[in-house]
Design an enzyme around this catalytic site. Structure first.
Site, short mmCIF file in Angstrom:
data_model
loop_
_atom_site.label_atom_id
_atom_site.label_comp_id
_atom_site.label_asym_id
_atom_site.label_seq_id
_atom_site.Cartn_x
_atom_site.Cartn_y
_atom_site.Cartn_z
N ARG A 131 -4.25 0.70 30.68
CA ARG A 131 -3.11 0.84 31.59
C ARG A 131 -3.18 2.21 32.25
O ARG A 131 -3.44 3.22 31.58
CB ARG A 131 -1.78 0.70 30.84
CG ARG A 131 -1.47 -0.70 30.32
CD ARG A 131 -1.21 -1.70 31.47
NE ARG A 131 -0.85 -3.02 30.97
CZ ARG A 131 -1.72 -4.03 30.81
NH1 ARG A 131 -2.98 -3.89 31.12
NH2 ARG A 131 -1.30 -5.21 30.36
N HIS A 154 -7.89 -4.49 38.41
CA HIS A 154 -7.26 -4.98 37.17
C HIS A 154 -7.74 -6.39 36.80
O HIS A 154 -6.96 -7.34 36.81
CB HIS A 154 -5.72 -4.93 37.30
CG HIS A 154 -5.05 -4.97 35.95
ND1 HIS A 154 -3.88 -4.31 35.67
CD2 HIS A 154 -5.41 -5.59 34.78
CE1 HIS A 154 -3.55 -4.53 34.41
NE2 HIS A 154 -4.46 -5.31 33.86
P1 NDP Z 1 -4.11 -4.05 20.28
O1 NDP Z 1 -2.64 -4.07 20.38
O2 NDP Z 1 -4.80 -5.11 19.51
O3 NDP Z 1 -4.58 -2.65 19.66
C1 NDP Z 1 -4.08 -1.44 20.08
C2 NDP Z 1 -4.91 -0.30 19.49
O4 NDP Z 1 -4.40 0.95 19.99
C3 NDP Z 1 -4.81 -0.24 17.97
O5 NDP Z 1 -6.03 0.19 17.41
C4 NDP Z 1 -3.73 0.82 17.76
O6 NDP Z 1 -3.83 1.53 16.53
C5 NDP Z 1 -4.03 1.76 18.89
N1 NDP Z 1 -2.83 2.56 19.21
C6 NDP Z 1 -1.62 2.12 19.61
N2 NDP Z 1 -0.77 3.17 19.77
C7 NDP Z 1 -1.48 4.27 19.45
C8 NDP Z 1 -1.15 5.65 19.39
N3 NDP Z 1 0.07 6.10 19.70
N4 NDP Z 1 -2.11 6.51 19.00
C9 NDP Z 1 -3.35 6.07 18.67
N5 NDP Z 1 -3.72 4.78 18.71
C10 NDP Z 1 -2.79 3.89 19.09
O7 NDP Z 1 -4.68 -3.99 21.77
P2 NDP Z 1 -5.97 -4.69 22.40
O8 NDP Z 1 -7.19 -4.04 21.87
O9 NDP Z 1 -5.88 -6.16 22.31
O10 NDP Z 1 -5.76 -4.33 23.95
C11 NDP Z 1 -5.63 -2.99 24.40
C12 NDP Z 1 -5.00 -2.97 25.77
O11 NDP Z 1 -5.90 -3.47 26.76
C13 NDP Z 1 -3.77 -3.88 25.95
O12 NDP Z 1 -2.61 -3.29 25.41
C14 NDP Z 1 -3.68 -4.02 27.45
O13 NDP Z 1 -2.87 -3.00 27.99
C15 NDP Z 1 -5.12 -3.78 27.91
N6 NDP Z 1 -5.69 -4.95 28.59
C16 NDP Z 1 -6.24 -4.76 29.83
C17 NDP Z 1 -6.83 -5.81 30.49
C18 NDP Z 1 -7.49 -5.61 31.81
O14 NDP Z 1 -7.90 -6.59 32.45
N7 NDP Z 1 -7.65 -4.40 32.29
C19 NDP Z 1 -6.85 -7.17 29.91
C20 NDP Z 1 -6.27 -7.24 28.59
C21 NDP Z 1 -5.71 -6.16 27.97
P3 NDP Z 1 -3.66 0.78 15.11
O15 NDP Z 1 -4.93 -0.06 14.98
O16 NDP Z 1 -3.63 1.88 14.15
O17 NDP Z 1 -2.43 -0.05 15.20
#
Ligand code: NDP
Length: 309
Positions: free
Chosen positions: A224, A272
Site C-alpha cells: 500500500r 495496482h
Molecule cells: P498478511 O496479513 O498475511 O501478513 C502481514 C505481515 O505483515 C505479517 O507478517 C505481519 O507480522 C506483518 N506486520 C503487520 N503489521 C506489522 C507491523 N506493525 N510491524 C511489522 N510487521 C507487521 O498479509 P499478506 O502477506 O497476505 O499481504 C500483504 C499486503 O499485500 C496486504 O495487506 C495488501 O495490502 C497487499 N496486497 C497488494 C496487492 C497488489 O496487487 N498490489 C494484492 C494483494 C495484497 P506478523 O506475521 O508478526 O503478524
C-alpha cells in the site's frame, strides 16, 4: 434457507456464483439488489461495499473480504461483529511472488541499464552479480510476504524478512519489531514492501527510515502506498540515494497525471495489479469457510479489525 450476498465493482458476480454454487447447495447466491429476504442473508462476499451495506443483514454470520488487503474494511464504523476472513489463495500468492521476482531479478541482472544502452545502440557489458551477494529485505512475512521471500531464497538471494512477531522460516533471516527496523533497512540492497496498511504501518517508511537504506538501493512496493512517505521516496529517487523503484501502489490511486514519479526513468510504475483475486482457485477456500461457518466451526484466514490485518 441461506443467502450469500455479493458485492464488488471489480469482480465478476457471474464467475464467482458459478464457481461457488456447486459447493454450496442450499445457499442462494445473489447481488444485494436481488436479495428477497434480508433475514436469510447469512454470508457476504464483498470488496469495498458502500457504507451501510451490512445494515439490512441482521443474521450475517461471516464476511468474506474479496481480496487479501483489508485496510479499506477494518477501519469502518459499520462493520458487523462477526468473523471476517480474507482471501487465502495459493494462486494469488504465486502471482504476487511472480511480480516481485520479476522486479528483483530485473535489478539483480541490471536490466534497466541494458534497456538504456539498447535505446542508445550501445554494447554495454556489466559482469553479472551472483544472487547470493544481493541482500533482499522483505518487510512483512504474511501469506504473500513469506511465500515471496521463500521464492526469492530459491533463486539464491540472501533474503531477510521482517515482521511484527518473531518468525522462523527456512533460508530466511528473520527479525521482528520496530527496534530492529533501521538495521534491517541498512542491510537491504533491494527492499520489498509487503506489509498491510494499519495504524502502525501508515507512514512507517519515513524520510529518516528511507535514508537508512544503503546508498543506491532498489525499492519495490507491492502493498500500500500510504506505508511510504511518497514525497521523500521521490526525493531519494531524484538524488540517487535510492537508485531505482518498482511501484505498484501509491498514496493516491490512480497516480495523478502530474505526479513527478511518472517522468522518472529510474521508476517502473504499474497500476495496482501485482496480484488479484483469482476465482477459480480462491472459490474453494471461500466455500470451505462458508461451510465451516454454517456448522459453527472456526474459519480460516480470519482478520482482526483491532490489529488492522
Ligand atoms: P498478511 O496479513 O498475511 O501478513 C502481514 C505481515 O505483515 C505479517 O507478517 C505481519 O507480522 C506483518 N506486520 C503487520 N503489521 C506489522 C507491523 N506493525 N510491524 C511489522 N510487521 C507487521 O498479509 P499478506 O502477506 O497476505 O499481504 C500483504 C499486503 O499485500 C496486504 O495487506 C495488501 O495490502 C497487499 N496486497 C497488494 C496487492 C497488489 O496487487 N498490489 C494484492 C494483494 C495484497 P506478523 O506475521 O508478526 O503478524
Amino acid at each position: 434457507m441461506s443467502t450469500l450476498v455479493f458485492y464488488s465493482e471489480f469482480d465478476s458476480f457471474e464467475e464467482w456464483s458459478a464457481l461457488l454454487a456447486p459447493h454450496l447447495p442450499g445457499v442462494t447466491i445473489c447481488r444485494a439488489e436481488t436479495v428477497q429476504n434480508p433475514d436469510e442473508v447469512h454470508y457476504a462476499l464483498a470488496w469495498k461495499p458502500p457504507h451501510g451495506f451490512f445494515a439490512p443483514y441482521r443474521n450475517l454470520k461471516l464476511l468474506v473480504n474479496l481480496g487479501a488487503g483489508v485496510d479499506s474494511l477494518v477501519g469502518r464504523d459499520d462493520l458487523p461483529a462477526i468473523p471476517i476472513v480474507r482471501l487465502s489463495d495459493p494462486d494469488m500468492s504465486r502471482m504476487m511472488a511472480g511480480y516481485v521476482l520479476f522486479a528483483v531479478l530485473r535489478y539483480a541482472r541490471d536490466i534497466p541499464a541494458f534497456e538504456r544502452a539498447q535505446r542508445e545502440q550501445r554494447w554495454h557489458y556489466l559482469h553479472p552479480r551472483t544472487p547470493s551477494g544481493i541482500r533482499v529485505g522483505v518487510l512483512g512475512l504474511g501469506e504473500l510476504g513469506a511465500y515471496t521471500a521463500q521464492e526469492l531464497a530459491r533463486q539464491g538471494f540472501d533474503v531477510r524478512g521482517w515482521s511484527r512477531t518473531p518468525k522462523t522460516i527456512d533460508n530466511i533471516r528473520c527479525s521482528s519489531g520496530l527496534g530492529s527496523l533501521n538495521d534491517f533497512l541498512s542491510q537491504s540492497d533491494i527492499l520489498v514492501v509487503m506489509l498491510p496498511l494499519t495504524l502502525h504501518t501508515a507512514g512507517l517508511l519515513s524520510a529518516e527510515r528511507l535514508a537508512c537504506l544503503p546508498s543506491g538501493a532498489a525499492f519495490i512496493n507491492v502493498s500500500r502506498g500510504a506505508i511510504v512517505d511518497q514525497a521523500a521516496l521521490t526525493k531519494a529517487l531524484r538524488s540517487g540515494q535510492i537508485a531505482q523503484a518498482t511501484l505498484d501502489v501509491f498514496d493516491r490511486e490512480p497516480l495523478p497525471p502530474d505526479d513527478p514519479l511518472w517522468g522518472m526513468d529510474n521508476v517502473l510504475i504499474t497500476p495496482h495489479l501485482a496480484s488479484v483475486a483469482i476465482p477459480a482457485s480462491a472459490a474453494q477456500q471461500v466455500a470451505e469457510n462458508i461451510q465451516r461457518a454454517a456448522r459453527g466451526e472456526p474459519v480460516s484466514g480470519q482478520v482482526f479489525p483491532a490489529r488492522g490485518y
